[in-house]
Design an enzyme around this catalytic site. Sequence first.
Site, PDB file in Angstrom:
ATOM      1  N   LEU A  87      -9.369   2.752  11.202  1.00  0.00           N
ATOM      2  CA  LEU A  87     -10.162   1.576  11.543  1.00  0.00           C
ATOM      3  C   LEU A  87     -10.137   1.395  13.071  1.00  0.00           C
ATOM      4  CD1 LEU A  87     -11.632  -1.069  10.694  1.00  0.00           C
ATOM      5  CD2 LEU A  87      -9.379  -2.153  10.588  1.00  0.00           C
ATOM      6  N   GLY A 108     -12.173   3.343  15.062  1.00  0.00           N
ATOM      7  CA  GLY A 108     -13.034   4.450  15.489  1.00  0.00           C
ATOM      8  C   GLY A 108     -12.694   5.049  16.831  1.00  0.00           C
ATOM      9  N   THR A 109     -13.708   5.621  17.440  1.00  0.00           N
ATOM     10  CA  THR A 109     -13.541   6.365  18.696  1.00  0.00           C
ATOM     11  C   THR A 109     -12.975   5.488  19.795  1.00  0.00           C
ATOM     12  OG1 THR A 109     -15.461   7.706  18.089  1.00  0.00           O
ATOM     13  CG2 THR A 109     -14.777   7.765  20.397  1.00  0.00           C
ATOM     14  N   GLY A 124     -20.542  12.996  34.128  1.00  0.00           N
ATOM     15  CA  GLY A 124     -20.935  11.674  33.628  1.00  0.00           C
ATOM     16  C   GLY A 124     -19.724  10.756  33.612  1.00  0.00           C
ATOM     17  N   GLU A 135     -21.308  19.670  37.770  1.00  0.00           N
ATOM     18  CA  GLU A 135     -22.391  18.843  37.217  1.00  0.00           C
ATOM     19  C   GLU A 135     -23.729  19.512  37.566  1.00  0.00           C
ATOM     20  OE1 GLU A 135     -22.963  15.890  35.320  1.00  0.00           O
ATOM     21  OE2 GLU A 135     -24.961  16.726  35.649  1.00  0.00           O
ATOM     22  N   ARG A 188     -22.171  13.285  24.079  1.00  0.00           N
ATOM     23  CA  ARG A 188     -21.771  13.114  22.679  1.00  0.00           C
ATOM     24  C   ARG A 188     -23.004  13.084  21.788  1.00  0.00           C
ATOM     25  NH1 ARG A 188     -16.566  11.645  21.852  1.00  0.00           N
ATOM     26  NH2 ARG A 188     -17.064  10.448  19.982  1.00  0.00           N
ATOM     27  N   ASP A 190     -23.261   4.501  18.206  1.00  0.00           N
ATOM     28  CA  ASP A 190     -23.576   5.806  18.801  1.00  0.00           C
ATOM     29  C   ASP A 190     -24.488   6.655  17.919  1.00  0.00           C
ATOM     30  OD1 ASP A 190     -21.897   5.040  20.822  1.00  0.00           O
ATOM     31  OD2 ASP A 190     -20.507   6.733  20.643  1.00  0.00           O
ATOM     32  N   ALA A 223     -19.035   0.881  23.504  1.00  0.00           N
ATOM     33  CA  ALA A 223     -18.431   0.110  22.420  1.00  0.00           C
ATOM     34  C   ALA A 223     -19.070  -1.268  22.311  1.00  0.00           C
ATOM     35  CB  ALA A 223     -16.937  -0.021  22.672  1.00  0.00           C
ATOM     36  N   HIS A 226     -12.325 -18.074  47.598  1.00  0.00           N
ATOM     37  CA  HIS A 226     -11.903 -17.222  48.715  1.00  0.00           C
ATOM     38  C   HIS A 226     -10.389 -17.067  48.697  1.00  0.00           C
ATOM     39  CE1 HIS A 226     -11.833 -15.524  52.740  1.00  0.00           C
ATOM     40  NE2 HIS A 226     -10.850 -16.361  53.033  1.00  0.00           N
TER      41      HIS A 226
HETATM   42  C1  LIG Z   1     -13.294   9.356  26.143  1.00  0.00           C
HETATM   43  C2  LIG Z   1     -14.188   8.179  25.840  1.00  0.00           C
HETATM   44  C3  LIG Z   1     -14.087   7.034  26.588  1.00  0.00           C
HETATM   45  C4  LIG Z   1     -14.901   5.943  26.309  1.00  0.00           C
HETATM   46  N1  LIG Z   1     -14.756   4.823  27.061  1.00  0.00           N
HETATM   47  C5  LIG Z   1     -15.533   3.753  26.790  1.00  0.00           C
HETATM   48  C6  LIG Z   1     -15.364   2.547  27.533  1.00  0.00           C
HETATM   49  O1  LIG Z   1     -14.498   2.440  28.403  1.00  0.00           O
HETATM   50  N2  LIG Z   1     -16.162   1.496  27.238  1.00  0.00           N
HETATM   51  C7  LIG Z   1     -17.125   1.578  26.259  1.00  0.00           C
HETATM   52  O2  LIG Z   1     -17.825   0.591  26.053  1.00  0.00           O
HETATM   53  N3  LIG Z   1     -17.303   2.701  25.548  1.00  0.00           N
HETATM   54  C8  LIG Z   1     -16.526   3.789  25.780  1.00  0.00           C
HETATM   55  N4  LIG Z   1     -16.670   4.917  25.014  1.00  0.00           N
HETATM   56  C9  LIG Z   1     -17.735   4.940  23.982  1.00  0.00           C
HETATM   57  C10 LIG Z   1     -17.299   4.224  22.706  1.00  0.00           C
HETATM   58  O3  LIG Z   1     -16.075   4.753  22.264  1.00  0.00           O
HETATM   59  C11 LIG Z   1     -18.377   4.392  21.652  1.00  0.00           C
HETATM   60  O4  LIG Z   1     -19.607   3.962  22.172  1.00  0.00           O
HETATM   61  C12 LIG Z   1     -18.071   3.583  20.406  1.00  0.00           C
HETATM   62  O5  LIG Z   1     -16.841   3.982  19.854  1.00  0.00           O
HETATM   63  C13 LIG Z   1     -19.189   3.774  19.376  1.00  0.00           C
HETATM   64  O6  LIG Z   1     -18.883   3.024  18.241  1.00  0.00           O
HETATM   65  P1  LIG Z   1     -19.472   3.457  16.833  1.00  0.00           P
HETATM   66  O7  LIG Z   1     -19.005   2.419  15.864  1.00  0.00           O
HETATM   67  O8  LIG Z   1     -20.905   3.741  16.924  1.00  0.00           O
HETATM   68  O9  LIG Z   1     -18.792   4.876  16.501  1.00  0.00           O
HETATM   69  P2  LIG Z   1     -17.287   5.310  16.382  1.00  0.00           P
HETATM   70  O10 LIG Z   1     -16.388   4.465  17.154  1.00  0.00           O
HETATM   71  O11 LIG Z   1     -17.275   6.774  16.617  1.00  0.00           O
HETATM   72  O12 LIG Z   1     -16.943   5.026  14.847  1.00  0.00           O
HETATM   73  C14 LIG Z   1     -17.524   5.732  13.808  1.00  0.00           C
HETATM   74  C15 LIG Z   1     -16.518   5.734  12.668  1.00  0.00           C
HETATM   75  O13 LIG Z   1     -17.143   6.237  11.504  1.00  0.00           O
HETATM   76  C16 LIG Z   1     -16.218   7.018  10.781  1.00  0.00           C
HETATM   77  N5  LIG Z   1     -16.984   7.924   9.936  1.00  0.00           N
HETATM   78  C17 LIG Z   1     -17.895   8.854  10.339  1.00  0.00           C
HETATM   79  N6  LIG Z   1     -18.425   9.475   9.254  1.00  0.00           N
HETATM   80  C18 LIG Z   1     -17.846   8.904   8.175  1.00  0.00           C
HETATM   81  C19 LIG Z   1     -17.996   9.102   6.787  1.00  0.00           C
HETATM   82  N7  LIG Z   1     -18.856   9.982   6.289  1.00  0.00           N
HETATM   83  N8  LIG Z   1     -17.241   8.350   5.956  1.00  0.00           N
HETATM   84  C20 LIG Z   1     -16.363   7.438   6.427  1.00  0.00           C
HETATM   85  N9  LIG Z   1     -16.188   7.208   7.719  1.00  0.00           N
HETATM   86  C21 LIG Z   1     -16.937   7.931   8.584  1.00  0.00           C
HETATM   87  C22 LIG Z   1     -15.427   7.726  11.862  1.00  0.00           C
HETATM   88  O14 LIG Z   1     -14.163   8.151  11.379  1.00  0.00           O
HETATM   89  C23 LIG Z   1     -15.315   6.640  12.927  1.00  0.00           C
HETATM   90  O15 LIG Z   1     -14.132   5.899  12.807  1.00  0.00           O
HETATM   91  C24 LIG Z   1     -15.846   6.007  25.252  1.00  0.00           C
HETATM   92  C25 LIG Z   1     -15.949   7.165  24.471  1.00  0.00           C
HETATM   93  C26 LIG Z   1     -15.111   8.234  24.754  1.00  0.00           C
HETATM   94  C27 LIG Z   1     -15.216   9.453  23.893  1.00  0.00           C
END
Ligand SMILES: Cc1cc2nc3c(=O)[nH]c(=O)nc-3n(C[C@H](O)[C@H](O)[C@H](O)COP(=O)(O)OP(=O)(O)OC[C@H]3O[C@@H](n4cnc5c(N)ncnc54)[C@H](O)[C@@H]3O)c2cc1C
Length: 455
Positions: free
Chosen positions: A37, A39-40, A176, A197, A262, A301, A309, A432
Amino acid sequence: MSQFDVVILGGGSGGYACALRSSQLGLRAALIEENKLGGTCLHRGCIPTKALLHAGEVADSSRHSSDFGVNTQFIGIDMLAVNAYKDGVVSKLHKGLQGLVKSRNVTYIEGHGRLVSKNEVEVNGVNYTGKNIVLATGSYPKTLPGLDIDGTQIITSEQAISMDRVPKSVIVLGGGVIGCEFASVWKSFGAEVTIIEGLPHLIALEDESSSKGLERAFRKRGINFELGTRFKSASKDAKGVTVTLEDGKTFTAEVLLVAVGRGPVSANLGYEEAGLTMDRGYVIVDNKCRTNVPGIWAVGDLIPTLQLAHVGFGEGILVAEEIGGLNPRPINYDGVPRVTYSEPEVASVGLTTAQAKERGHDVVELNYDLAGNGKAQILKTAGAIKLVAAKNGPVLGIHMVGARVGELLAEAQLIFNWEAEASDVASLIHAHPTLSEAVGEAHLALAGKPLHAHG
Ligand SMILES: Cc1cc2nc3c(=O)[nH]c(=O)nc-3n(C[C@H](O)[C@H](O)[C@H](O)COP(=O)(O)OP(=O)(O)OC[C@H]3O[C@@H](n4cnc5c(N)ncnc54)[C@H](O)[C@@H]3O)c2cc1C
């Protein structure tokens, strides 16, 4: 019970925000997650990288403490301890989030989900039916054709966040946000860093002035970068990885971080079979995150909006409120704040100069150098705040470079989203000495009454 108002597939930022808001609105929500819970963002993105960047800032502070008259000695980086600190932050937030989901009565389902009809998701042989299905399966790190990720010498951010050592040298492929943040961390930790890049600038989506500001600062920090030439191939041996560019130049380092963007997680999940309109794996939605199939929504995403996020949070909330009948306003993506958390930070909201011109605005610009700001001098940071505005009209974009400028976005996004004019902001007194004063000073100057600025 396997009948819900909303069944959400994916428990990352987009999915869990939708679940929390849905249950707040009295909707029965199910949240399906196959991994952790949060995610990324929580486990492999925002939070762990920002913890690493903070450790890097502490390292730099100790290295440069004598500049402030404080004598310390920088001895080195203990990656096991850095990881313990970082994992501690993640674990505390993870526990908090688990408690929150539970307390809001969201039904949490662990396992791999697959869309099996337009209102059903199957997990471990059980079908969960929803009046609405929200797809939030997120994204994965991409690579380039012929560039195989082996997880040790050639890695993505997934491995980079939990390395047990500081590599002596790193090539970062992709300048990036993610590439620049890791370049910044590794430089702070003592590695030799080269960014490659293919576009003419680092963080090329930002205003050119911000890219140039970051490039200047990185050059000063000794972070190498090669711009405007594309990657051709990579080869490995026991000593490291050698990257060859299309112009024949080669670079060798212990580790190659591939940070070339990504892609959406959408393969083999039943999306095509359900008849969803897709483009290069992204699910296509309208301005309320509705797909072309009634009752199916997509957020985060997985859809081709900004991969952030807080965009996921916003889209998740939007969908829950639309389902809950609140008729929320669509998101204005121009008004979403963006930060690259490197040292120095780069932060922006609104349009770049190029975008403002493309959209037909008669543009005026104002550049306020942080050299004129007391707090910036105290912190010994360099940078600038650039305003893009319509002539005799509202501020269209705010672009900032410097230590901690991400924190200034709170005000900048209000200025942009409330369509303030320079004179509106100029009439506000800023504390200030703070960095936020630079936001005030920039608007004073744009309003024709500069205080601590020439002009
Ligand atoms: C290195 C890095 C640094 C980042 N830094 C920032 C930052 O500083 N600030 C910011 O705003 N954003 C940042 N991001 C981007 C941010 O993490 C993502 O935009 C955000 O997590 C997207 O949320 P999401 O819910 O779309 O996907 P995710 O967070 O990827 O969540 C998707 C979830 O779905 C689950 N899932 C997928 N398929 C299935 C399935 N079939 N069944 C059950 N579960 C499934 C996955 O396990 C995952 O937990 C960063 C990303 C990375 C990689």
